[in-house]
Design a protein around this motif. Structure first.
Motif, PDB file in Angstrom:
ATOM      1  N   GLY A 190      66.733  23.944  36.295  1.00 35.81           N
ATOM      2  CA  GLY A 190      66.230  24.303  37.578  1.00 35.81           C
ATOM      3  C   GLY A 190      66.915  25.452  38.146  1.00 35.81           C
ATOM      4  N   GLY A 191      68.441  25.535  37.753  1.00 35.85           N
ATOM      5  CA  GLY A 191      68.899  26.857  37.707  1.00 35.85           C
ATOM      6  C   GLY A 191      68.390  28.342  36.855  1.00 35.85           C
ATOM      7  N   GLN A 192      67.505  28.119  36.358  1.00 33.60           N
ATOM      8  CA  GLN A 192      66.703  29.446  35.595  1.00 33.60           C
ATOM      9  C   GLN A 192      65.573  29.627  35.657  1.00 33.60           C
ATOM     10  OE1 GLN A 192      67.046  26.866  31.755  1.00 33.60           O
ATOM     11  NE2 GLN A 192      66.949  29.191  30.751  1.00 33.60           N
ATOM     12  N   VAL A 193      65.008  28.724  37.223  1.00 34.91           N
ATOM     13  CA  VAL A 193      63.720  28.771  37.595  1.00 34.91           C
ATOM     14  C   VAL A 193      63.629  30.437  38.460  1.00 34.91           C
ATOM     15  CG1 VAL A 193      62.206  28.307  39.987  1.00 34.91           C
ATOM     16  CG2 VAL A 193      63.568  26.283  38.539  1.00 34.91           C
ATOM     17  N   ASN A 194      64.340  31.107  39.121  1.00 40.47           N
ATOM     18  CA  ASN A 194      64.738  32.395  39.665  1.00 40.47           C
ATOM     19  C   ASN A 194      65.091  33.339  39.446  1.00 40.47           C
ATOM     20  OD1 ASN A 194      63.846  30.552  42.134  1.00 40.47           O
ATOM     21  ND2 ASN A 194      65.892  30.684  42.560  1.00 40.47           N
ATOM     22  N   GLN A 195      65.451  32.889  37.748  1.00 40.50           N
ATOM     23  CA  GLN A 195      65.854  33.765  36.828  1.00 40.50           C
ATOM     24  C   GLN A 195      64.055  35.388  36.256  1.00 40.50           C
ATOM     25  OE1 GLN A 195      67.875  32.158  33.666  1.00 40.50           O
ATOM     26  NE2 GLN A 195      69.782  32.048  34.449  1.00 40.50           N
ATOM     27  N   SER A 196      65.285  36.518  36.015  1.00 39.36           N
ATOM     28  CA  SER A 196      63.342  37.009  35.671  1.00 39.36           C
ATOM     29  C   SER A 196      63.124  36.572  33.976  1.00 39.36           C
ATOM     30  CB  SER A 196      64.468  38.798  35.392  1.00 39.36           C
ATOM     31  OG  SER A 196      65.554  38.686  34.234  1.00 39.36           O
ATOM     32  N   PRO A 197      61.959  37.037  33.685  1.00 42.46           N
ATOM     33  CA  PRO A 197      60.765  36.226  32.377  1.00 42.46           C
ATOM     34  C   PRO A 197      62.488  36.409  31.685  1.00 42.46           C
ATOM     35  CG  PRO A 197      59.977  37.190  33.680  1.00 42.46           C
ATOM     36  CD  PRO A 197      60.621  37.940  34.701  1.00 42.46           C
ATOM     37  N   ILE A 198      62.939  37.570  31.182  1.00 35.92           N
ATOM     38  CA  ILE A 198      63.906  37.931  30.430  1.00 35.92           C
ATOM     39  C   ILE A 198      64.815  37.524  29.961  1.00 35.92           C
ATOM     40  CG2 ILE A 198      65.377  39.703  29.606  1.00 35.92           C
ATOM     41  CD1 ILE A 198      63.498  42.012  30.307  1.00 35.92           C
ATOM     42  N   ARG A 199      65.748  37.434  31.396  1.00 33.60           N
ATOM     43  CA  ARG A 199      66.307  36.337  31.602  1.00 33.60           C
ATOM     44  C   ARG A 199      66.671  34.432  31.196  1.00 33.60           C
ATOM     45  NH1 ARG A 199      69.154  37.935  37.088  1.00 33.60           N
ATOM     46  NH2 ARG A 199      67.258  39.222  36.775  1.00 33.60           N
ATOM     47  N   ALA A 200      65.564  34.233  31.907  1.00 35.41           N
ATOM     48  CA  ALA A 200      64.819  33.051  31.356  1.00 35.41           C
ATOM     49  C   ALA A 200      65.123  32.414  29.742  1.00 35.41           C
ATOM     50  CB  ALA A 200      64.169  32.258  32.470  1.00 35.41           C
ATOM     51  N   ASP A 201      64.354  33.421  29.256  1.00 34.64           N
ATOM     52  CA  ASP A 201      63.250  33.765  27.528  1.00 34.64           C
ATOM     53  C   ASP A 201      65.298  33.352  27.190  1.00 34.64           C
ATOM     54  OD1 ASP A 201      62.226  33.167  25.478  1.00 34.64           O
ATOM     55  OD2 ASP A 201      61.860  35.518  25.661  1.00 34.64           O
ATOM     56  N   VAL A 202      65.955  34.608  27.362  1.00 33.25           N
ATOM     57  CA  VAL A 202      67.458  34.583  26.982  1.00 33.25           C
ATOM     58  C   VAL A 202      68.287  33.026  26.611  1.00 33.25           C
ATOM     59  CG1 VAL A 202      69.823  35.638  26.667  1.00 33.25           C
ATOM     60  CG2 VAL A 202      67.404  36.926  26.443  1.00 33.25           C
ATOM     61  N   GLN A 203      68.176  32.671  28.155  1.00 30.95           N
ATOM     62  CA  GLN A 203      69.019  31.831  28.056  1.00 30.95           C
ATOM     63  C   GLN A 203      68.560  30.992  27.943  1.00 30.95           C
ATOM     64  OE1 GLN A 203      72.018  31.777  29.964  1.00 30.95           O
ATOM     65  NE2 GLN A 203      71.731  29.517  30.897  1.00 30.95           N
ATOM     66  N   SER A 204      67.439  29.995  28.018  1.00 27.95           N
ATOM     67  CA  SER A 204      66.422  29.235  26.467  1.00 27.95           C
ATOM     68  C   SER A 204      67.108  29.403  25.859  1.00 27.95           C
ATOM     69  CB  SER A 204      64.822  28.913  27.657  1.00 27.95           C
ATOM     70  OG  SER A 204      64.392  29.371  28.213  1.00 27.95           O
ATOM     71  N   MET A 205      66.765  30.403  25.107  1.00 30.78           N
ATOM     72  CA  MET A 205      66.601  30.100  23.183  1.00 30.78           C
ATOM     73  C   MET A 205      68.784  29.828  23.567  1.00 30.78           C
ATOM     74  SD  MET A 205      64.405  33.419  21.948  1.00 30.78           S
ATOM     75  CE  MET A 205      65.439  34.567  23.197  1.00 30.78           C
ATOM     76  N   GLY A 206      69.607  30.445  24.185  1.00 26.50           N
ATOM     77  CA  GLY A 206      70.540  30.829  23.374  1.00 26.50           C
ATOM     78  C   GLY A 206      70.844  28.995  24.132  1.00 26.50           C
ATOM     79  N   ARG A 207      70.625  28.361  25.066  1.00 23.14           N
ATOM     80  CA  ARG A 207      70.689  26.845  25.195  1.00 23.14           C
ATOM     81  C   ARG A 207      70.587  25.949  24.239  1.00 23.14           C
ATOM     82  NH1 ARG A 207      68.246  26.308  29.817  1.00 23.14           N
ATOM     83  NH2 ARG A 207      66.311  24.687  28.335  1.00 23.14           N
ATOM     84  N   GLN A 208      69.221  26.516  23.728  1.00 22.64           N
ATOM     85  CA  GLN A 208      68.346  25.782  22.163  1.00 22.64           C
ATOM     86  C   GLN A 208      69.111  25.866  20.852  1.00 22.64           C
ATOM     87  OE1 GLN A 208      65.117  23.681  22.768  1.00 22.64           O
ATOM     88  NE2 GLN A 208      66.691  22.955  20.816  1.00 22.64           N
ATOM     89  N   LEU A 209      70.101  27.006  21.005  1.00 22.42           N
ATOM     90  CA  LEU A 209      70.427  27.361  20.067  1.00 22.42           C
ATOM     91  C   LEU A 209      72.494  26.488  19.502  1.00 22.42           C
ATOM     92  CD1 LEU A 209      71.722  31.103  18.543  1.00 22.42           C
ATOM     93  CD2 LEU A 209      73.249  29.857  19.273  1.00 22.42           C
ATOM     94  N   LYS A 210      72.628  26.521  21.053  1.00 20.48           N
ATOM     95  CA  LYS A 210      73.806  25.759  21.595  1.00 20.48           C
ATOM     96  C   LYS A 210      73.662  24.427  20.758  1.00 20.48           C
ATOM     97  CE  LYS A 210      76.490  24.128  24.572  1.00 20.48           C
ATOM     98  NZ  LYS A 210      77.227  24.220  26.000  1.00 20.48           N
ATOM     99  N   GLU A 211      72.680  23.480  21.413  1.00 18.87           N
ATOM    100  CA  GLU A 211      72.125  22.351  21.250  1.00 18.87           C
ATOM    101  C   GLU A 211      71.451  22.124  19.235  1.00 18.87           C
ATOM    102  OE1 GLU A 211      69.582  21.265  23.979  1.00 18.87           O
ATOM    103  OE2 GLU A 211      70.334  21.254  25.611  1.00 18.87           O
TER     104      GLU A 211
END
Length: 635
Positions: A190-211
């Motif tokens: 939910g915290g990524q919903v209001n992010q720009s597409p670039i930030r949401a994309d990087v955040q998702s990749m980073g979280r996936q990498l970490k997990e």
């Protein structure tokens, strides 16, 4: 059910080796069977149990495959391969041989597909059976690598499927798996919903990498032998894939927020992930290097730091503008515990500390982060100008503002000295501005006090001064003025009244050394001694009661009193030397003026005393460090 029990029984008896006895039944020589057993033992499947041959409990290849005993299935295929491509006698039926080869080839393909399937499921291991299956698949891959190596060492023509290069294929599958997982990360929170597409994309990749890396070190690692170094292999794949994606993003024209977010991922968040103990203990993070090359990273850093600097100056500028607005509206500063307080220092310090500290964490370079404050001197000069305007206009609420500013000056000074957030030249320049502000504030607040006390100062050192009630009036007036000086913070008030005590003592000594009072004889000098000594005690008592800690000022007056009392020249010499040693700024002019008060001393006696002081100070100039007499102007 009977067949299932037979299969499990075979597995319990190390049926992973059962393919080897089949070679014995096929006529393979016993030496070849022994070599096969040794290969089994190297891969942890145990020794061959020949009872399986006799009992006929060996599972078929299809049964191994169905139950995902992939290592055992591989062993069986290798054994068949050895039989078919070993020493084929002329009695072998060519057609049967060809059919067997085709069947073996088909089984190899089926096994390869199943192993690839299992490797692709590395991030969805949900049961012990699946973990065992992946472990078995990895053992199978390594076993096939050894078989490839054996064929390289032979002079005969290998089967069409050799070399299989399953290890290389395994690495390729994992590479594609990692790429796919970063290309299609799990749904954003939910915290990524209001992010720009670039930030949401990087955040998702980073979280996936970490997990995923967390999963690798906790689960997948246990399915691989240590020599495969699977944690570092995965780390490299994720690093390279993530890096490639970020390079493409960095080539875009990014806005400030996206640029800052990207830089923080590269320099702060990603290293932070790898520094977690459970990952750092399994992954060689230094070997991975930076996510972005210097040619992309440097512009990102420069633009980020420039934006942080710009933001800082805007934020602290607004703080000062708000203070000016309060001043222009005629409002007094708020009071905290009876002390005037201004939010300027606190708010500015919070902005500086927050922005510079955050930048230091992001760029991981203290000197680069410090440059954010390179324009802080300009702000301090603006603040000083505002401070001067308050003093110059001298409105009814000017003193309240100056008292509040004194506290701000102290907070700024402590912050500049104790925190390593500034370039050296900026720190020095700001401290200089703050020193000037403090001096002007103290002068502004104390000048009216001295003006009020001037009539009482004029009595010191005169004949009237020797009368008790003269100094009493000075003390009473001083106490009244001290009440008016209240309103600063405790430490600032202490410094303020300490400054007043020092200036009053300087004025007292200056008036005394003017020589208006005539101390012609011993009695008169004794009277002066008692007066100065009592004055010193009363003055000290008053200021100590108000919070001053300047005890040393009392000692100066007491020492001067002793000189007035003494009649013996050697004793006077010793007292003057003691005073000069404690205060190296004591000059011959000061001594001469003091000794002239003692009218019964000859000019020759005064010269002896002055010469003694001069000789002593030449030998031990650094005995004392405090300055007092340089502020006492004498003719």
């Amino acid at each position: 059910m009977a067949a299932e029990r037979a299969f499990k029984s075979a597995i319990r008896l190390k049926a992973g080796s059962a393919g080897f006895p089949s070679a014995c039944r096929s006529g393979t020589d016993s030496k070849h069977c022994v070599r096969t057993q040794g290969l089994q033992q190297r891969h942890g499947t145990g020794g061959t149990n020949h009872r399986l041959c006799d009992a006929g409990l060996t599972p078929t290849f299809e049964e191994y495959l169905e139950r995902q005993y992939l290592f055992e299935a591989t062993q069986q295929l290798i054994e068949r391969e050895k039989h078919l491509f070993g020493e084929i006698t002329k009695a072998d039926a060519i057609k049967a041989h060809e059919e067997a080869v085709e069947k073996l080839n088909a089984d190899h393909k089926a096994l390869e597909e199943r192993i690839e399937q299992m490797v692709q499921q590395s991030f969805s291991l949900s049961s012990e059976e699946e973990v065992s299956a992946l472990t078995s698949a990895v053992k199978a891959i390594n076993l096939e690598e050894e078989q490839d190596q054996l064929w390289r060492q032979r002079c005969r023509t290998p089967p069409a499927w050799r070399p299989k290069k399953w290890k290389k294929h395994h690495d390729k599958v994992l590479h594609e798996l990692v790429y796919s997982r970063l290309e299609n990360p799990s749904s954003p929170t939910g915290g990524q919903v209001n992010q720009s597409p670039i930030r949401a994309d990087v955040q998702s990749m980073g979280r996936q990498l970490k997990e995923d890396l967390q999963w690798v070190v906790e689960e997948v690692k246990n399915c691989y032998p240590p020599e495969m170094d699977i944690c570092n292999f995965y780390a490299r794949q994720y690093h390279q894939t993530f890096s490639a994606r970020l390079k493409k993003i960095a080539d875009f024209v990014l806005d400030d927020k996206d640029r800052s977010f990207l830089l923080r991922w590269v320099k702060e968040f990603y290293p932070g992930i790898l520094e977690k103990p459970e990952l750092a203990s399994n992954i060689n993070t230094e070997a991975l290097g930076n996510l972005l090359p210097d040619e992309l990273l440097k512009p990102l850093e420069e633009q980020y730091l420039s934006k942080q600097q710009s933001d800082l100056m805007i934020y602290i500028g607004r703080v000062l503008d708000e203070a000016k607005k309060e001043w222009d509206q005629g409002k007094e500063p708020r009071r905290d515990d009876g002390c005037y307080a201004s939010p300027v220092a606190y708010d500015v310090i919070q902005f500086i500390n927050g922005i510079v500290t955050s930048a230091h964490i992001t760029v991981r370079d203290r000197h680069k982060a410090q440059e954010i404050t390179s324009n802080l001197t300009d702000f301090m000069q603006r603040y000083q100008k505002f401070h001067k305007d308050i003093i110059r206009q001298n409105k009814r609420h000017s003193k309240a503002f100056i008292k509040a500013n004194l506290s701000c000056v102290e907070q700024f000074r402590d912050f500049l000295v104790k925190h390593d957030l500034f370039p050296e030249d900026v720190q020095e320049n700001c401290l200089q501005v703050l020193t000037e502000m403090k001096q002007s504030a103290l002068t502004y607040l104390l000048t009216p006090v001295h003006k009020s006390l001037k009539p009482h100062y004029q009595k010191v050192g005169t004949s009237d001064w020797l009368k008790k009630n003269t100094f009493e009036k000075l003390l009473n007036s001083t106490e009244d003025e001290l009440q008016e000086l209240q309103g600063s913070s405790q430490s600032c008030h202490q410094e303020l009244i300490g400054r007043l005590q020092q200036e009053m003592t300087v004025e007292y000594v200056r008036r005394l050394l003017k020589g208006e009072v005539k101390l012609k004889d011993k009695d008169r000098q004794q009277k002066a001694y008692m007066t100065v000594k009592e004055n010193a005690e009363r003055l000290h008592e008053l200021f100590a009661r108000m919070g001053s800690t300047q005890d040393w000022l009392k000692e100066i007056l007491t020492n001067i009193a002793e000189v007035l009392k003494l009649q013996d020249i050697p004793a006077i010499q010793m007292q003057i030397v003691s005073l000069g040693s404690a205060y190296p700024d004591l000059s011959e002019k000061h001594v001469s003026a003091l000794l002239k008060l003692k009218r019964n001393l000859s000019k020759a006696d005064r010269k002896i005393v002055k010469t003694t002081l001069s000789d002593t100070l030449k030998e031990s100039r650094a005995a004392g460090t405090r300055k007092f007499f340089s502020k006492v102007k004498v003719r």
